[in-house]
Scaffold this motif. Structure first.
Motif, PDB file in Angstrom:
ATOM      1  N   MET A   1       0.203  12.161   4.517  1.00 39.10           N
ATOM      2  CA  MET A   1      -0.080  11.145   3.492  1.00 39.10           C
ATOM      3  C   MET A   1      -0.932  11.760   2.391  1.00 39.10           C
ATOM      4  N   GLY A   2      -0.726  11.314   1.162  1.00 39.11           N
ATOM      5  CA  GLY A   2      -1.490  11.833   0.041  1.00 39.11           C
ATOM      6  C   GLY A   2      -2.888  11.264  -0.013  1.00 39.11           C
ATOM      7  N   ASP A   3      -3.623  11.673  -1.017  1.00 37.50           N
ATOM      8  CA  ASP A   3      -4.989  11.208  -1.225  1.00 37.50           C
ATOM      9  C   ASP A   3      -4.983   9.708  -1.532  1.00 37.50           C
ATOM     10  N   PRO A   4      -5.665   8.872  -0.736  1.00 36.89           N
ATOM     11  CA  PRO A   4      -5.654   7.429  -0.970  1.00 36.89           C
ATOM     12  C   PRO A   4      -6.490   6.991  -2.156  1.00 36.89           C
ATOM     13  N   GLY A   5      -7.313   7.890  -2.690  1.00 38.13           N
ATOM     14  CA  GLY A   5      -8.075   7.545  -3.875  1.00 38.13           C
ATOM     15  C   GLY A   5      -9.448   6.976  -3.589  1.00 38.13           C
ATOM     16  N   LEU A   6     -10.078   6.502  -4.630  1.00 38.29           N
ATOM     17  CA  LEU A   6     -11.465   6.048  -4.555  1.00 38.29           C
ATOM     18  C   LEU A   6     -11.605   4.779  -3.712  1.00 38.29           C
ATOM     19  N   ALA A 265       4.475   5.888  -4.466  1.00 38.88           N
ATOM     20  CA  ALA A 265       5.259   7.109  -4.266  1.00 38.88           C
ATOM     21  C   ALA A 265       4.423   8.168  -3.549  1.00 38.88           C
ATOM     22  N   ARG A 266       3.123   8.187  -3.830  1.00 42.69           N
ATOM     23  CA  ARG A 266       2.221   9.179  -3.232  1.00 42.69           C
ATOM     24  C   ARG A 266       1.890   8.850  -1.791  1.00 42.69           C
TER      25      ARG A 266
END
Length: 307
Positions: A1-6, A265-266
């Protein structure tokens, strides 16, 4: 899985910022922010607001979208850009001649609190159902966005009670000066191509008037323009929210810059923002009986009476 963010897909922010009523909330925030003379002066003296207001609105929306749905790196870079720009800007008090930086903590805090309060108030009153615990969590989550613009998170309200206390404290400093009048005039009569004037009068004026009506009563008093009774405004917000939410989310999210679609998409389809997910993800914070199941075993819908 990509970076989920802040904020990550498990946050209240992730679900609520996908709601179409956030555009109405953003306009309410502008009305409220303009009532702080020092803060709005910093905007008016450092930007061509009257001629590039649309660009400013879109840049603000892009910043909010980036820090909500972008990667952690993208959010940090967006915050660094804002801090760098603010560090180079100042404004002058026309009465005293005082020169001050637009990145003074008290000004940044006002802009932050006016924005978060507007998102929360418009969202809940328009039918985006949040428990009080979820509303508190939303406010607390945005200590992270406050840090990005240069505030010490420990000085930022972390729940509804602290936010209300902050507004009570700052109210004596608010006034409707010439800069606020200019913002009010722009929001009611934004520059428009002559062929689009009828649409502006039919559509935009209704949105702007609804955002204005959603302000707290003291803001109406300062502007000197009346507004319907709060219960009437809530019904209008609910009706508008119901209408806008009938537009398929995938269609709404196609509008540039497509932050939500890029995040999905990420991270995969499971990251799709949806109001019902709050009851599932934050059940531990809910009030008794708030989370439930339908007779068919599915999650209960989250559209309902605002708390």
């Amino acid at each position: 899985m990509g970076d989920p963010g802040l904020f990550t897909p498990n946050s209240v922010t992730w679900q609520m910022h996908a709601d179409p009523m956030m555009w109405v909330a953003g306009i309410r925030a502008l009305y409220l922010q303009a009532l702080h003379p020092r803060a709005v002066r910093g905007v008016m003296q450092n930007s061509d607001f009257r001629h590039d207001a649309w660009g400013r609105l879109l840049r603000t929306a892009n910043f909010v979208g980036t820090i909500t749905y972008g990667t952690t790196e993208a959010a940090e870079k967006a915050g660094a850009r804002v801090r760098k720009i603010h560090s180079m800007l100042s404004a002058t008090d026309p009465d005293t001649g005082e020169r001050y930086g637009v990145d003074e903590p008290e000004l940044l805090l006002w802009v932050h609190c006016a924005e978060i309060d507007s998102y929360l108030q418009v969202g809940r009153r328009s039918g985006f159902r949040l428990t009080d615990a979820e509303a508190d969590r939303y406010i607390a989550e945005h200590r992270a966005s406050a840090r990005l613009v240069g505030l010490d998170p420990e000085t930022v309200p972390a729940n509804r009670a602290q936010l209300a206390a902050y507004f009570e404290l700052v109210r004596p400093e608010l006034a409707c000066g010439p800069e606020a009048r200019a913002v009010d005039d722009f929001l009611l009569h934004p520059p428009t191509h002559p062929l689009l004037v009828p649409a502006r009068e039919v559509l935009w004026r209704r949105v702007a008037n609804l955002a204005y009506a959603a302000l707290p009563p003291y803001a109406h008093e300062l502007y000197g323009r009346p507004a319907p009774e709060p219960a009437t405004v809530t019904r209008q917000l609910r009706a508008t929210g119901t209408l806008l939410r009938c537009i398929p989310a995938r269609l709404r999210w196609q509008l540039p810059p497509k932050h939500i679609l890029r995040a999905m998409a990420r991270l995969g389809p499971g990251s799709r923002p949806a109001p019902y997910k709050l009851g599932r993800q934050l059940a531990i914070l809910d009030e008794p009986g708030e989370v439930g199941r339908t007779s068919t075993g599915g999650e209960r819908g989250r559209w309902g009476t605002a708390g």
